[in-house]
Design a protein around this motif. Structure first.
Motif, short mmCIF file in Angstrom:
data_model
loop_
_atom_site.label_atom_id
_atom_site.label_comp_id
_atom_site.label_asym_id
_atom_site.label_seq_id
_atom_site.Cartn_x
_atom_site.Cartn_y
_atom_site.Cartn_z
N VAL A 1 0.84 -1.21 0.00
CA VAL A 1 0.00 0.00 0.00
C VAL A 1 0.87 1.25 0.00
N ILE A 2 1.87 1.27 0.89
CA ILE A 2 2.75 2.44 0.97
C ILE A 2 3.57 2.59 -0.31
N SER A 3 4.01 1.47 -0.87
CA SER A 3 4.78 1.52 -2.12
C SER A 3 3.93 2.06 -3.26
N PHE A 4 2.66 1.67 -3.30
CA PHE A 4 1.75 2.18 -4.34
C PHE A 4 1.56 3.69 -4.18
N LEU A 5 1.33 4.12 -2.96
CA LEU A 5 1.16 5.56 -2.70
C LEU A 5 2.43 6.33 -3.05
N SER A 6 3.57 5.70 -2.79
CA SER A 6 4.84 6.33 -3.12
C SER A 6 4.99 6.50 -4.62
N GLU A 7 4.57 5.49 -5.38
CA GLU A 7 4.68 5.54 -6.84
C GLU A 7 3.86 6.67 -7.45
N ILE A 8 2.65 6.87 -6.94
CA ILE A 8 1.77 7.88 -7.52
C ILE A 8 1.85 9.22 -6.80
N SER A 9 2.75 9.32 -5.83
CA SER A 9 2.77 10.50 -4.96
C SER A 9 3.07 11.80 -5.71
N TYR A 10 3.91 11.75 -6.74
CA TYR A 10 4.19 12.98 -7.48
C TYR A 10 2.93 13.50 -8.16
N SER A 11 2.25 12.62 -8.88
CA SER A 11 1.01 13.02 -9.55
C SER A 11 -0.03 13.48 -8.53
N PHE A 12 -0.15 12.74 -7.43
CA PHE A 12 -1.12 13.10 -6.39
C PHE A 12 -0.80 14.48 -5.84
#
Length: 383
Positions: free
Chosen positions: A316-327
């Motif tokens: 979950v944290i890795s997924f959030l990390s991946e999209i964090s720039y766009s988010f």
């Protein structure tokens, strides 16, 4: 430099996603990205949204009725003096940028490095800005108010040069990306020193920035007029660039390129340069209130660094990390508009927050798979 709210100074965060961590051993840095961007979401959607109604009215075009609930934000604030999730999250992002920069430089020429950084930052940010503007315009049309973002302001914002020419941020977060760009340029200047861990040359940069700030502290250089160059804005940004050098030093220590003694000494020197530049610079009034959060951020980052071997991957944290720039690039204005519209329809604040988070999450994932992921792949091919 524009700030989203005087009460929550420094809430806009710079998104620092220069590259994927190339070493599988460095788990903590990737995990911290998710935590840092969630801190920014908390301060924006719970703090600023509930506490600065005039600002939210300006952004969304809605009337300034009582909205949100500040008790939710206040219940999440730890009992630490001056703690603010905004600058705390920003500080962690900046340290991540400094820490991973050596991985970005590997196997790349100086020009290749700059091209790959530009490709990593601009395509995603420009696409996110276009979507943000569409939501901004729609919100103002819905509320019957006039959208007030001119073409010059938009162009300078997406080029990440707006702050240097006294243009207010259109998304209230890109001031950090502007600092990222300055950091990349500075790293290109000391390219060889970074690759070879030439400590004296690396710490000479924060010292030079401090000297410029000290020498020019009593001179009115530049203009505060919109469209004219702001020397004060540049000096402010260079303070944060110096802070990112602290992340570089941690990386040198992690990679065993410098001894513990040199790491401690260089960290003290750079910290003193940052403190001096901040104390007498254009943001001297934020020296305590905002500055202490950068200390909290450094402590948090360094503890995570020390515990790296004990930190495991989390999907979950890795997924959030991946999209964090766009988010990060999408969340501020879009979130405000969605939450404000939902509340006006009679939905509870927490439900509105959930809808906003889910909506931005979906858009961020689409941005990631259609633009950001491809940009990352292309940037890795540049030598």
């Amino acid at each position: 430099m524009s700030q989203a709210s005087p009460e929550l100074n420094g809430a806009g965060i710079a998104q620092t996603y220069p590259t994927s961590i190339s070493s599988s051993r460095v788990i903590f840095a990737g995990q911290l990205r998710a935590i840092a961007f969630l801190c920014v979401v908390i301060v924006h959607w719970l703090g600023i949204y509930s506490l600065d109604h005039e600002f939210i009215s300006k952004v969304t075009g809605a009337s300034g009725n009582n909205i949100g609930n500040p008790s939710y934000y206040l219940s999440l604030v730890p009992p630490l003096p001056y703690f603010n999730y905004g600058p705390f999250g920003v500080s962690v992002f900046f340290l991540i940028s400094g820490f991973v920069i050596s991985y970005s430089l590997r196997k790349k020429s100086r020009s290749g490095y700059l091209k790959s950084r530009a490709l990593r930052i601009y395509p995603t940010y420009i696409a996110c800005s276009v979507i943000m503007m569409a939501v901004y315009a729609s919100s103002h049309a819905y509320w019957g108010s006039e959208a007030q973002i001119g073409l010059s302001r938009f162009i300078l914002n997406i080029s990440l040069l707006g702050s240097l020419f006294n243009y207010e941020s259109i998304d209230y977060v890109n001031w950090t990306l502007s600092i990222e760009i300055k950091f990349y340029l500075c790293c290109a200047i000391i390219y060889s020193a970074l690759k070879n861990a030439a400590l004296i040359k690396v710490i000479a940069m924060p010292f030079l920035f401090m000297a410029v700030t000290v020498i020019t502290s009593h001179f009115q250089i530049g203009s505060s007029e919109q469209g004219h160059f702001s020397f004060d804005a540049l000096k402010i940004e260079l303070i944060y660039v110096s802070y990112m050098i602290l992340g570089v030093l941690i990386n040198f220590f992690y990679e065993k390129k410098i001894t513990s003694g040199k790491f401690i000494a260089s960290t003290i020197i750079v910290s003193l340069c940052i403190a001096a530049s901040w104390r007498i610079g254009p943001q001297a009034n934020q020296f305590i209130g905002t500055g202490v959060n950068y200390i909290y951020g450094y402590i948090f980052f360094f503890v995570a660094f020390l515990l790296n071997k004990h930190i495991k991957e989390n999907r979950v944290i890795s997924f959030l990390s991946e999209i964090s720039y766009s988010f990060y690039a999408l969340h501020s204005v879009i979130g405000y508009c969605i939450i404000r519209w939902m509340e006006s329809m009679g939905f509870h604040y927490l439900y509105s927050l959930t809808v906003a988070f889910t909506s931005v999450l979906v858009i961020s994932y689409i941005m990631y798979i259609t633009i950001e992921k491809k940009s990352i792949k292309l940037s890795k091919k540049i030598n």
